[in-house]
Design a protein around this motif. Structure first.
Motif, PDB file in Angstrom:
ATOM      1  N   GLU A  95       0.830  -1.205   0.000  1.00 21.81           N
ATOM      2  CA  GLU A  95       0.000   0.000   0.000  1.00 21.81           C
ATOM      3  C   GLU A  95       0.864   1.255   0.000  1.00 21.81           C
ATOM      4  O   GLU A  95       0.591   2.217  -0.725  1.00 21.81           O
ATOM      5  N   ALA A  96       1.903   1.262   0.815  1.00 25.13           N
ATOM      6  CA  ALA A  96       2.800   2.412   0.848  1.00 25.13           C
ATOM      7  C   ALA A  96       3.592   2.519  -0.452  1.00 25.13           C
ATOM      8  O   ALA A  96       3.776   3.611  -1.000  1.00 25.13           O
ATOM      9  N   PHE A  97       4.049   1.384  -0.962  1.00 27.38           N
ATOM     10  CA  PHE A  97       4.857   1.369  -2.182  1.00 27.38           C
ATOM     11  C   PHE A  97       4.100   1.961  -3.361  1.00 27.38           C
ATOM     12  O   PHE A  97       4.681   2.610  -4.230  1.00 27.38           O
ATOM     13  N   VAL A 129       5.172  17.425 -14.473  1.00 31.90           N
ATOM     14  CA  VAL A 129       6.359  17.571 -13.631  1.00 31.90           C
ATOM     15  C   VAL A 129       6.670  16.215 -13.011  1.00 31.90           C
ATOM     16  O   VAL A 129       5.890  15.682 -12.212  1.00 31.90           O
ATOM     17  N   SER A 130       7.798  15.644 -13.368  1.00 30.33           N
ATOM     18  CA  SER A 130       8.212  14.328 -12.896  1.00 30.33           C
ATOM     19  C   SER A 130       9.225  14.502 -11.765  1.00 30.33           C
ATOM     20  O   SER A 130       9.051  15.350 -10.888  1.00 30.33           O
ATOM     21  N   SER A 131      10.296  13.738 -11.762  1.00 32.23           N
ATOM     22  CA  SER A 131      11.298  13.799 -10.697  1.00 32.23           C
ATOM     23  C   SER A 131      12.601  13.189 -11.176  1.00 32.23           C
ATOM     24  O   SER A 131      12.603  12.288 -12.020  1.00 32.23           O
ATOM     25  N   GLY A 132      13.698  13.666 -10.602  1.00 29.70           N
ATOM     26  CA  GLY A 132      14.986  13.066 -10.889  1.00 29.70           C
ATOM     27  C   GLY A 132      15.046  11.614 -10.471  1.00 29.70           C
ATOM     28  O   GLY A 132      15.855  10.835 -10.994  1.00 29.70           O
ATOM     29  N   SER A 138      15.493   5.741  -6.557  1.00 32.43           N
ATOM     30  CA  SER A 138      15.523   6.271  -5.195  1.00 32.43           C
ATOM     31  C   SER A 138      15.346   5.111  -4.237  1.00 32.43           C
ATOM     32  O   SER A 138      14.229   4.644  -4.025  1.00 32.43           O
ATOM     33  N   PRO A 139      16.441   4.599  -3.664  1.00 39.46           N
ATOM     34  CA  PRO A 139      16.368   3.395  -2.829  1.00 39.46           C
ATOM     35  C   PRO A 139      15.392   3.479  -1.662  1.00 39.46           C
ATOM     36  O   PRO A 139      14.856   2.454  -1.237  1.00 39.46           O
ATOM     37  N   LEU A 140      15.151   4.695  -1.155  1.00 43.01           N
ATOM     38  CA  LEU A 140      14.238   4.834  -0.027  1.00 43.01           C
ATOM     39  C   LEU A 140      12.817   5.191  -0.451  1.00 43.01           C
ATOM     40  O   LEU A 140      11.943   5.347   0.404  1.00 43.01           O
ATOM     41  N   ALA A 145       9.811   6.465  -7.430  1.00 39.95           N
ATOM     42  CA  ALA A 145      10.669   6.553  -8.612  1.00 39.95           C
ATOM     43  C   ALA A 145       9.992   5.922  -9.820  1.00 39.95           C
ATOM     44  O   ALA A 145       9.980   6.482 -10.919  1.00 39.95           O
ATOM     45  N   GLY A 146       9.401   4.749  -9.614  1.00 47.40           N
ATOM     46  CA  GLY A 146       8.714   4.081 -10.719  1.00 47.40           C
ATOM     47  C   GLY A 146       7.509   4.852 -11.201  1.00 47.40           C
ATOM     48  O   GLY A 146       7.245   4.927 -12.408  1.00 47.40           O
TER      49      GLY A 146
END
Length: 247
Positions: A95-97, A129-132, A138-140, A145-146
């Motif tokens: 759920e968090a993922f 607007v996406s993200s780097g 982003s391991p955390l 990230a996906g």
């Protein structure tokens, strides 16, 4: 593209990077509508000159269609998104993922579909607007990230369909390749990675270039005004390197 008088809808424009974008567009005499879920934040946005504020959930498909029909924008900027849950991949629940899939991706899909189906007037521009994190991961916040990368595919599919149907619409992606202090996503990420590295918040923040949300907004507004985002589909923005083309 001269932004003066252009009808611009900023989805998720009451705080953080969205607020910086809205302020930059207002400074260029655009007719700006801010869409945000937080009623108090929307009211604050409405106090800015030349801004119309609409309280709505960006993931609500009916709201997306209604607002698009009412405003008939020349430009839509999709900035709405959830703060990513920060946790190691071996500890995070499903759920968090999927938090950002259920907000960031869902909102982008609904607004892009409305732009294609109404459709927007030929020459219309949709900017996501996406993200780097969509570039290097982003391991955390792996789900985040996906999700931000999935937004790229939505833009690409929409661009292809617009060309196929002869709609004359353009779909572009802006990738902030840094964390921004004072934004929900930025502060959340900085805090989590500071803890992982054994640093203070200030020490971790100092690893990123100094760029404010308003400076980001000015950079994007100038990019739209100068090039109409015609040269490529995906652009990176960073405080120390400015604008670079990803693809």
């Amino acid at each position: 593209m001269d932004l003066e008088g252009k009808r611009i809808v900023v989805v998720g424009g009451s705080r953080g990077l969205g607020k910086g974008l809205a302020e930059a567009f207002v400074a260029r005499a655009a007719d700006v509508t801010v869409v945000a879920r937080n009623v108090d934040a929307v009211r604050g946005a409405a106090e800015r000159p030349a801004v119309t504020a609409i309280s709505a959930d960006a993931t609500d498909v009916d709201a997306a269609w209604r607002i698009m029909e009412e405003t008939r924008p020349d430009i839509v900027v999709m900035n709405a998104g959830a703060e990513p849950p920060m946790e190691r991949i071996d500890r995070i629940g499903w759920e968090a993922f999927t938090t950002n899939w259920n907000v960031d991706v869902k909102a982008a899909l609904h607004w892009v579909q409305a732009a294609l189906t109404l459709p927007m007037t030929a020459g219309g521009l949709v900017v996501i607007v996406s993200s780097g994190a969509a570039v290097q991961g982003s391991p955390l916040s792996g789900g985040y990230a996906g999700a931000k990368r999935a937004q790229w595919f939505i833009a690409k599919y929409a661009e292809g369909l617009s060309a196929e149907l002869g709609l004359g619409l353009r779909f572009r992606v802006i990738v902030p390749r840094q964390m921004f202090v004072g934004t929900g996503v930025g502060d959340t990420g900085i805090r989590a990675y500071a803890q992982k590295a054994g640093r203070t918040f200030a020490e971790q923040a100092a690893t990123w270039p100094d760029m404010t949300p308003r400076a980001f907004g000015d950079t994007v507004a100038d990019l739209i005004g100068r090039t109409d985002l015609a040269d490529a589909m995906i652009y990176a923005v960073r405080g120390d390197t400015g604008v670079t083309v990803i693809e």
